[in-house]
Write a protein that holds these residues in place. Sequence first.
Motif, PDB file in Angstrom:
ATOM      1  N   LYS A 178       0.834  -1.207   0.000  1.00  0.00           N
ATOM      2  CA  LYS A 178       0.000   0.000   0.000  1.00  0.00           C
ATOM      3  C   LYS A 178       0.867   1.255   0.000  1.00  0.00           C
ATOM      4  N   ALA A 179       1.904   1.252   0.826  1.00  0.00           N
ATOM      5  CA  ALA A 179       2.811   2.405   0.858  1.00  0.00           C
ATOM      6  C   ALA A 179       3.548   2.534  -0.473  1.00  0.00           C
ATOM      7  N   PHE A 180       3.921   1.397  -1.062  1.00  0.00           N
ATOM      8  CA  PHE A 180       4.597   1.443  -2.361  1.00  0.00           C
ATOM      9  C   PHE A 180       3.685   2.053  -3.423  1.00  0.00           C
ATOM     10  N   GLU A 181       2.451   1.595  -3.504  1.00  0.00           N
ATOM     11  CA  GLU A 181       1.525   2.125  -4.511  1.00  0.00           C
ATOM     12  C   GLU A 181       1.286   3.618  -4.295  1.00  0.00           C
ATOM     13  N   ALA A 182       1.201   4.051  -3.040  1.00  0.00           N
ATOM     14  CA  ALA A 182       0.994   5.473  -2.754  1.00  0.00           C
ATOM     15  C   ALA A 182       2.180   6.306  -3.214  1.00  0.00           C
ATOM     16  N   SER A 183       3.382   5.735  -3.184  1.00  0.00           N
ATOM     17  CA  SER A 183       4.573   6.485  -3.571  1.00  0.00           C
ATOM     18  C   SER A 183       4.627   6.759  -5.074  1.00  0.00           C
ATOM     19  N   LEU A 184       3.832   6.046  -5.861  1.00  0.00           N
ATOM     20  CA  LEU A 184       3.868   6.218  -7.312  1.00  0.00           C
ATOM     21  C   LEU A 184       3.110   7.450  -7.782  1.00  0.00           C
ATOM     22  N   THR A 185       2.367   8.083  -6.906  1.00  0.00           N
ATOM     23  CA  THR A 185       1.630   9.299  -7.260  1.00  0.00           C
ATOM     24  C   THR A 185       2.170  10.459  -6.429  1.00  0.00           C
ATOM     25  N   PRO A 186       2.033  11.723  -6.891  1.00  0.00           N
ATOM     26  CA  PRO A 186       1.330  12.119  -8.115  1.00  0.00           C
ATOM     27  C   PRO A 186       2.176  11.922  -9.361  1.00  0.00           C
ATOM     28  N   HIS A 187       1.504  11.861 -10.511  1.00  0.00           N
ATOM     29  CA  HIS A 187       2.177  11.716 -11.788  1.00  0.00           C
ATOM     30  C   HIS A 187       2.436  13.084 -12.413  1.00  0.00           C
ATOM     31  N   LEU A 188       3.458  13.147 -13.237  1.00  0.00           N
ATOM     32  CA  LEU A 188       3.786  14.374 -13.949  1.00  0.00           C
ATOM     33  C   LEU A 188       3.244  14.297 -15.374  1.00  0.00           C
ATOM     34  N   THR A 189       3.311  15.418 -16.064  1.00  0.00           N
ATOM     35  CA  THR A 189       2.817  15.499 -17.444  1.00  0.00           C
ATOM     36  C   THR A 189       3.911  16.088 -18.331  1.00  0.00           C
ATOM     37  N   LEU A 190       3.646  16.154 -19.617  1.00  0.00           N
ATOM     38  CA  LEU A 190       4.613  16.721 -20.557  1.00  0.00           C
ATOM     39  C   LEU A 190       4.987  18.147 -20.180  1.00  0.00           C
ATOM     40  N   GLU A 191       4.038  18.911 -19.610  1.00  0.00           N
ATOM     41  CA  GLU A 191       4.308  20.300 -19.238  1.00  0.00           C
ATOM     42  C   GLU A 191       5.388  20.400 -18.158  1.00  0.00           C
ATOM     43  N   ASP A 192       5.615  19.311 -17.428  1.00  0.00           N
ATOM     44  CA  ASP A 192       6.652  19.317 -16.395  1.00  0.00           C
ATOM     45  C   ASP A 192       8.051  19.129 -16.967  1.00  0.00           C
ATOM     46  N   TYR A 193       8.136  18.857 -18.274  1.00  0.00           N
ATOM     47  CA  TYR A 193       9.423  18.632 -18.935  1.00  0.00           C
ATOM     48  C   TYR A 193       9.516  19.575 -20.136  1.00  0.00           C
ATOM     49  N   PRO A 194       9.864  20.835 -19.920  1.00  0.00           N
ATOM     50  CA  PRO A 194       9.816  21.837 -20.995  1.00  0.00           C
ATOM     51  C   PRO A 194      10.674  21.503 -22.206  1.00  0.00           C
ATOM     52  N   PHE A 195      11.756  20.755 -22.037  1.00  0.00           N
ATOM     53  CA  PHE A 195      12.636  20.462 -23.161  1.00  0.00           C
ATOM     54  C   PHE A 195      12.264  19.168 -23.885  1.00  0.00           C
ATOM     55  N   ALA A 196      11.319  18.412 -23.341  1.00  0.00           N
ATOM     56  CA  ALA A 196      10.914  17.164 -23.985  1.00  0.00           C
ATOM     57  C   ALA A 196      10.045  17.464 -25.202  1.00  0.00           C
ATOM     58  N   VAL A 197      10.088  16.574 -26.176  1.00  0.00           N
ATOM     59  CA  VAL A 197       9.289  16.747 -27.399  1.00  0.00           C
ATOM     60  C   VAL A 197       8.102  15.807 -27.437  1.00  0.00           C
ATOM     61  N   PHE A 205       5.849  12.521 -24.886  1.00  0.00           N
ATOM     62  CA  PHE A 205       5.595  11.973 -23.561  1.00  0.00           C
ATOM     63  C   PHE A 205       4.746  10.727 -23.764  1.00  0.00           C
ATOM     64  N   SER A 206       5.276   9.583 -23.351  1.00  0.00           N
ATOM     65  CA  SER A 206       4.564   8.333 -23.590  1.00  0.00           C
ATOM     66  C   SER A 206       4.699   7.433 -22.372  1.00  0.00           C
ATOM     67  N   ALA A 207       3.565   6.976 -21.839  1.00  0.00           N
ATOM     68  CA  ALA A 207       3.545   6.082 -20.680  1.00  0.00           C
ATOM     69  C   ALA A 207       4.352   6.670 -19.522  1.00  0.00           C
ATOM     70  N   HIS A 208       4.181   7.962 -19.294  1.00  0.00           N
ATOM     71  CA  HIS A 208       4.841   8.733 -18.239  1.00  0.00           C
ATOM     72  C   HIS A 208       6.313   9.012 -18.513  1.00  0.00           C
ATOM     73  N   ILE A 209       6.847   8.597 -19.645  1.00  0.00           N
ATOM     74  CA  ILE A 209       8.267   8.745 -19.937  1.00  0.00           C
ATOM     75  C   ILE A 209       8.490   9.950 -20.846  1.00  0.00           C
ATOM     76  N   PRO A 210       9.265  10.957 -20.409  1.00  0.00           N
ATOM     77  CA  PRO A 210       9.581  12.089 -21.292  1.00  0.00           C
ATOM     78  C   PRO A 210      10.575  11.662 -22.367  1.00  0.00           C
ATOM     79  N   ILE A 211      10.369  12.162 -23.566  1.00  0.00           N
ATOM     80  CA  ILE A 211      11.198  11.797 -24.715  1.00  0.00           C
ATOM     81  C   ILE A 211      11.819  13.065 -25.282  1.00  0.00           C
ATOM     82  N   TYR A 212      13.126  13.023 -25.496  1.00  0.00           N
ATOM     83  CA  TYR A 212      13.874  14.180 -25.971  1.00  0.00           C
ATOM     84  C   TYR A 212      14.424  13.885 -27.358  1.00  0.00           C
ATOM     85  N   ASP A 213      14.647  14.952 -28.117  1.00  0.00           N
ATOM     86  CA  ASP A 213      15.187  14.831 -29.461  1.00  0.00           C
ATOM     87  C   ASP A 213      16.663  15.215 -29.442  1.00  0.00           C
ATOM     88  N   GLY A 214      17.514  14.268 -29.833  1.00  0.00           N
ATOM     89  CA  GLY A 214      18.953  14.513 -29.778  1.00  0.00           C
ATOM     90  C   GLY A 214      19.405  15.679 -30.625  1.00  0.00           C
TER      91      GLY A 214
END
Length: 373
Positions: A5-24, A26-35
């Motif tokens: 229960k404590a482990f599952e609670a630690s997984l939130t809150p989730h972030l969004t693409l807006e939290d990664y300004p340099f990312a191009v 965002f898929s399955a919570h993973i930010p993706i950058y362009d080399g």
Amino acid sequence: MHNMKAFEASLTPHLTLEDYPFAVDFSAHIPIYDGDQLRALDAQSIAQVQAEWAHCWQHGAGVLVVRKLYDQVAVVDAVTEVFYQLLHEQNQKPQSSGDHFAAKGVNGRLWNCLEKLAVTHPQAFIDYYKNPLLAQLCEAWLGPDYQLTSQVNLVYPGGAAQQPHRDYHLGFTNDKEVARYPLHVQIMSAMLTLQGAVAHSDMPVESGPTLLLPYSQRYEYGYALYRDPEFVDYFAQHAVQSPLQKGDGLFFNPALMHAAGENVSTDVQRMANLFQISSAFGKAMESVDQQRMQLACYDQLRKSPLSTEELSAAATALSDSYPFSSNMDRDPPAASLRPVSGRDLLIQALSEQWSLEHFSNALQALNWRKASH
């Protein structure tokens, strides 16, 4: 102690693409950058994106992808060819290589291919490790003087998935050993290593790219959790995968729960060059003879027209960049509190165009200064 229960609670809150300004993307919570975009950044923006990466690894998803980490696929292909040669030579020997979290024989594992590549094919090593973008990723989590190690994993069609796990350091111990370390040490240990992987083949989902559980590095008791059958079931239901193309890079916090996926394809040999990149303040997993590597690559480095950033990246990959430990009777503080490191000596030798013999003698003198007697 850990509980689900404590482990599952630690997984939130989730972030969004807006939290990664340099990312191009965002898929399955993973930010993706362009080399290509990252390579065009100025110094101020590079510092900003490095802070973004560090926050991602510590507080965010714990993992990110860099598309086109290598903008020249030919560089990756040349190194891939060397890896296949080394694997072939290894397979001719009676002993076989094991793995940490996969059954023996389901894949091809090549240990310490950092040193093996440098010694057997210096130009391929230089072309591969001169990548400033790779150095920027390493420094974002570990700062300067990091130590690279590299292991190739080749998973054949039909290769089974790994067990979900955390990685080195404490990920390689059992529950009893983990319990001997205070919790603050367990939390700190994840900051001593950055995990990375460069795709040396295209990796569609059916080929089994790494299964990842975003945000799981946040859970403080995670080193004592991942063998729990309840967690294993949770991981199987919630883990995600990010398909990669040749030359892409995947980098994550070693405390992120992850596992190599099952290769259900019929024709994809999934090859990745796995990095375990260590802090100057920690112990790397593998023993690497950096001076042997430096000597093997030295003449080729002298002839290579490298930019300052490329030379810095290549020299760090080749060197013991941190000057301690040393024999302070033989190597006392002089103009600086910091003695000369192997990297410092390599940069000086290249700058002053020393001969290979002169550089070799200087390395021997450095060894004497650092020897205990």
